[in-house]
Scaffold this active site. Structure first.
Site, PDB file in Angstrom:
ATOM      1  N   HIS A 260       6.340 -50.925  40.459  1.00  0.00           N
ATOM      2  CA  HIS A 260       6.654 -50.696  41.999  1.00  0.00           C
ATOM      3  C   HIS A 260       6.150 -52.150  42.386  1.00  0.00           C
ATOM      4  CE1 HIS A 260       8.032 -46.930  42.051  1.00  0.00           C
ATOM      5  NE2 HIS A 260       6.910 -46.385  41.022  1.00  0.00           N
TER       6      HIS A 260
ATOM      7  N   ILE B 294      -4.391 -40.326  38.606  1.00  0.00           N
ATOM      8  CA  ILE B 294      -3.618 -41.549  38.607  1.00  0.00           C
ATOM      9  C   ILE B 294      -1.876 -41.112  38.425  1.00  0.00           C
ATOM     10  CG2 ILE B 294      -2.990 -43.825  37.412  1.00  0.00           C
ATOM     11  CD1 ILE B 294      -6.253 -43.549  38.527  1.00  0.00           C
TER      12      ILE B 294
HETATM   13  C1  LIG Z   1       7.995 -38.228  36.676  1.00  0.00           C
HETATM   14  C2  LIG Z   1       6.915 -39.428  36.945  1.00  0.00           C
HETATM   15  C3  LIG Z   1       7.639 -40.707  37.241  1.00  0.00           C
HETATM   16  C4  LIG Z   1       6.603 -41.887  37.178  1.00  0.00           C
HETATM   17  N1  LIG Z   1       7.088 -42.862  37.307  1.00  0.00           N
HETATM   18  C5  LIG Z   1       6.449 -44.033  37.548  1.00  0.00           C
HETATM   19  C6  LIG Z   1       6.815 -45.332  37.792  1.00  0.00           C
HETATM   20  O1  LIG Z   1       8.051 -45.455  37.812  1.00  0.00           O
HETATM   21  N2  LIG Z   1       6.007 -46.311  37.870  1.00  0.00           N
HETATM   22  C7  LIG Z   1       4.681 -46.174  38.017  1.00  0.00           C
HETATM   23  O2  LIG Z   1       3.962 -47.101  38.155  1.00  0.00           O
HETATM   24  N3  LIG Z   1       4.028 -45.025  37.693  1.00  0.00           N
HETATM   25  C8  LIG Z   1       4.781 -43.809  37.499  1.00  0.00           C
HETATM   26  N4  LIG Z   1       4.386 -42.490  37.105  1.00  0.00           N
HETATM   27  C9  LIG Z   1       2.926 -42.555  36.914  1.00  0.00           C
HETATM   28  C10 LIG Z   1       2.565 -43.182  35.727  1.00  0.00           C
HETATM   29  O3  LIG Z   1       3.255 -42.527  34.620  1.00  0.00           O
HETATM   30  C11 LIG Z   1       1.010 -42.487  35.572  1.00  0.00           C
HETATM   31  O4  LIG Z   1       0.454 -42.926  36.662  1.00  0.00           O
HETATM   32  C12 LIG Z   1       0.422 -43.117  34.255  1.00  0.00           C
HETATM   33  O5  LIG Z   1       1.460 -42.971  32.971  1.00  0.00           O
HETATM   34  C13 LIG Z   1      -0.767 -42.333  34.088  1.00  0.00           C
HETATM   35  O6  LIG Z   1      -1.429 -42.750  32.736  1.00  0.00           O
HETATM   36  P1  LIG Z   1      -2.681 -42.095  32.311  1.00  0.00           P
HETATM   37  O7  LIG Z   1      -3.192 -43.064  31.192  1.00  0.00           O
HETATM   38  O8  LIG Z   1      -3.681 -42.015  33.465  1.00  0.00           O
HETATM   39  O9  LIG Z   1      -2.378 -40.765  31.805  1.00  0.00           O
HETATM   40  P2  LIG Z   1      -1.618 -40.112  30.314  1.00  0.00           P
HETATM   41  O10 LIG Z   1      -0.610 -41.213  29.943  1.00  0.00           O
HETATM   42  O11 LIG Z   1      -1.199 -38.936  30.501  1.00  0.00           O
HETATM   43  O12 LIG Z   1      -2.836 -40.668  29.347  1.00  0.00           O
HETATM   44  C14 LIG Z   1      -3.810 -39.452  29.485  1.00  0.00           C
HETATM   45  C15 LIG Z   1      -4.350 -39.321  27.939  1.00  0.00           C
HETATM   46  O13 LIG Z   1      -5.614 -38.610  27.880  1.00  0.00           O
HETATM   47  C16 LIG Z   1      -5.636 -37.887  26.770  1.00  0.00           C
HETATM   48  N5  LIG Z   1      -6.432 -36.698  26.904  1.00  0.00           N
HETATM   49  C17 LIG Z   1      -6.542 -35.771  27.769  1.00  0.00           C
HETATM   50  N6  LIG Z   1      -7.580 -34.909  27.616  1.00  0.00           N
HETATM   51  C18 LIG Z   1      -8.211 -35.445  26.783  1.00  0.00           C
HETATM   52  C19 LIG Z   1      -9.420 -34.935  25.902  1.00  0.00           C
HETATM   53  N7  LIG Z   1     -10.156 -33.993  26.199  1.00  0.00           N
HETATM   54  N8  LIG Z   1      -9.583 -35.596  24.825  1.00  0.00           N
HETATM   55  C20 LIG Z   1      -8.988 -36.930  24.364  1.00  0.00           C
HETATM   56  N9  LIG Z   1      -7.890 -37.160  24.991  1.00  0.00           N
HETATM   57  C21 LIG Z   1      -7.493 -36.631  26.041  1.00  0.00           C
HETATM   58  C22 LIG Z   1      -4.131 -37.330  26.917  1.00  0.00           C
HETATM   59  O14 LIG Z   1      -3.643 -36.740  25.575  1.00  0.00           O
HETATM   60  C23 LIG Z   1      -3.258 -38.485  27.179  1.00  0.00           C
HETATM   61  O15 LIG Z   1      -2.851 -39.139  25.983  1.00  0.00           O
HETATM   62  C24 LIG Z   1       5.050 -41.413  37.130  1.00  0.00           C
HETATM   63  C25 LIG Z   1       4.896 -40.360  36.475  1.00  0.00           C
HETATM   64  C26 LIG Z   1       5.907 -39.189  36.384  1.00  0.00           C
HETATM   65  C27 LIG Z   1       5.231 -38.061  35.753  1.00  0.00           C
END
Ligand SMILES: Cc1cc2nc3c(=O)[nH]c(=O)nc-3n(C[C@H](O)[C@H](O)[C@H](O)COP(=O)(O)OP(=O)(O)OC[C@H]3O[C@@H](n4cnc5c(N)ncnc54)[C@H](O)[C@@H]3O)c2cc1C
Length: 484
Positions: free
Chosen positions: A59, A343
């Site tokens: 974005h 996030i």
């Molecule tokens: C429909 C949708 C559209 C989006 N579009 C955009 C976009 O176009 N542009 C943008 O910037 N953002 C977008 N986002 C947001 C973006 O996808 C997220 O902000 C980002 O992927 C979050 O990443 P993360 O690493 O925090 O979470 P995740 O990718 O969920 O990673 C977290 C990890 O933690 C692990 N975990 C959880 N609990 C434990 C535990 N107890 N022990 C070990 N591991 C654990 C999980 O298995 C997972 O792999 C979108 C989100 C969605 C759902």
């Protein structure tokens, strides 16, 4: 303390819980320093949860409310993402984006987004007329009267981005322990003891990057003062024959439920339409349903009319981790325990800047950083279909496996799949191969290449074909005899 296999849980400097884009970016950024770092994930691959199912947009940064952490990190993250994707060979294209308006209410919203963008320091923003918008995007509805034009918006392969960061972190010494779920955290003098499904870890600092489960992970240490509320988004993925319907991301005008539906090209040449936004009871609920998808389609047709649903090759859904405070939660929650929580979007865009922010927080808390003398900050991937004739001949000469096409839709070779197995964080499932090599991403969605991919995984890991997984634990493909 003993870990499984009789190994002692040696003290490390940082344990990262969660290997989505946020955990992977943290691992990459921390790997610049002389630190012992381990990153764990409960799943069997990097980017196995929200990071693999989203719109794949970097974005521009006009959407977050000025002054929020989200606004600051979106704009910075989007600049860093551009540089990182270049350095680490991640599919990325600066396509730009439009937000389109149909009436005076929409025009007012677009003017607000423009003001937000200017306050957030988003470059090159302008409001253009409907006519000008249609000159640039001829498939836009004749009823569009104005558009916000954001040329710095981009598209990326989200899972490739996370995998590239993780692989580079691994090359720089970070250890990845997958299939390892954190189940408890206890403080002790000088650090934390983390119980997992795969033994115990002792670390001076913990990074909570657990996405949809960040409140649970925080709760292992102390009662969480936030709750992650899952919000699902459903999509259509259209065949490459529809990939050039629009040349940039086109957003509907946002409303109180969020950014709304987009019609966007993908870096792989397809067209993506979605997402919806609906509350779900369970974080893992990635089901799609006809009613919601019909609503998404109808909404998209309003601003890009004439699209043909018969070109849809897949529906999927991802779940947002919404913390309900309207901002990211990035903080030192207890001495040496860092939350990177809530996030939601634009988390993919902001992730590299979130990682920088983490380092600042750790430094402010007295953590000492010294840069490594050598840091590998470059990665190249052979993508056979992108090579010219002489490049292809040379690749086949060096490794005849590049001469064997496995995925016909995407022209993915056996050489690319075998090369992925050599990665410092190798794929172990069919979807892991798909995320790295794109085998199975084409029109037939793996109908042709699946048996060969199963064979290659079985051979690589010395498994019976029945034991090969499509994706997560238990997702056997060949049923009848359950392999071990
Ligand atoms: C429909 C949708 C559209 C989006 N579009 C955009 C976009 O176009 N542009 C943008 O910037 N953002 C977008 N986002 C947001 C973006 O996808 C997220 O902000 C980002 O992927 C979050 O990443 P993360 O690493 O925090 O979470 P995740 O990718 O969920 O990673 C977290 C990890 O933690 C692990 N975990 C959880 N609990 C434990 C535990 N107890 N022990 C070990 N591991 C654990 C999980 O298995 C997972 O792999 C979108 C989100 C969605 C759902």
């Amino acid at each position: 303390m003993l870990r499984r296999g009789g190994r002692r849980a040696f003290m490390i400097d940082v344990l990262i819980i969660g290997c989505g884009i946020v955990g992977a970016a943290a691992a990459y950024e921390l790997s610049r320093y002389n630190l012992k770092i381990t990153a764990i994930d409960r799943l069997n691959d990097i980017a196995g949860e929200t990071t693999r199912a989203n719109s794949g947009l970097i974005h521009a940064g006009f959407d977050p409310v000025p002054g929020t952490v989200m606004a600051k990190l979106n704009v910075r993250g989007s600049r860093l993402a551009n540089e990182l994707c270049e350095k680490l060979d991640v599919p990325y294209k600066r396509t730009g984006a439009f937000v389109v308006g149909f009436d005076e209410n929409d025009r007012a919203t677009i003017k607000r987004l423009y003001r937000y963008g200017i306050e957030n320091n988003v470059p090159e923003l302008e409001i253009i007329s409907g006519e000008k918008a249609r000159e640039l995007e001829p498939r836009l509805s004749p009823e569009v009267i104005c558009a916000l034009n954001a040329p710095t918006a981009a598209i990326v392969s989200p899972w490739d981005f996370a995998i590239a960061l993780a692989e580079t972190a691994a090359l720089n010494g970070v250890k990845f322990s997958l299939n390892t779920e954190a189940t408890g955290i206890k403080p002790f003098d000088g650090g934390y003891l983390v119980a997992t499904s795969n033994g115990e870890f002792k670390a001076r600092a913990i990074v909570n990057a657990a996405g949809l489960y960040a409140d649970n992970v925080h709760g292992f240490l102390k009662k969480a003062d936030f709750e992650i509320i899952p919000s699902r988004g459903q999509y259509y993925l259209l065949d490459k024959s529809a990939g050039s319907t629009v040349s940039r991301t086109v957003f509907q005008c946002p409303d109180e439920s969020g950014k709304g539906v987009v019609v966007t090209p993908t870096v792989h040449g397809n067209l993506l339409i979605g997402p919806s936004s609906e509350g779900v009871d369970c974080c893992g609920d990635v089901a799609t349903d006809q009613q919601t998808l019909e609503h998404v389609w109808k909404t998209a047709l309003k601003f890009v009319p004439g699209m043909d649903m018969r070109e849809s090759i897949r529906n999927f859904a991802g779940v947002r981790a919404v913390a309900g405070i309207g901002d990211f939660i990035i903080r030192e929650a207890a001495k040496g325990f860092y939350d990177l929580a809530g996030i939601k979007s634009p988390g993919l865009s902001a992730a590299p800047a979130i990682a920088e922010e983490l380092i600042c927080l750790m430094e402010a808390s007295g953590f000492k950083f010294s840069l490594k003398d050598e840091f590998t900050d470059r990665r190249r991937v052979v993508r056979f279909r992108d090579l010219d004739g002489p490049g292809r001949s040379e690749a086949i000469r060096l490794n005849p496996a590049y001469g064997r096409i496995v995925c016909r839709c995407e022209s993915i070779t056996e050489g690319e799949i075998l090369e992925a197995f050599n990665s410092p964080v190798p794929p172990v499932t069919v979807d892991g191969i798909k995320r790295r090599c794109h085998a199975g991403m084409g029109r037939c969605q793996g109908g042709f290449c699946l048996p060969r991919v199963i064979e290659l995984i079985a051979k690589q890991f010395d498994l019976a074909p029945q034991a090969v997984l499509k994706d997560r634990k238990g997702s056997y493909i060949i049923t009848g005899v359950k392999g071990e």
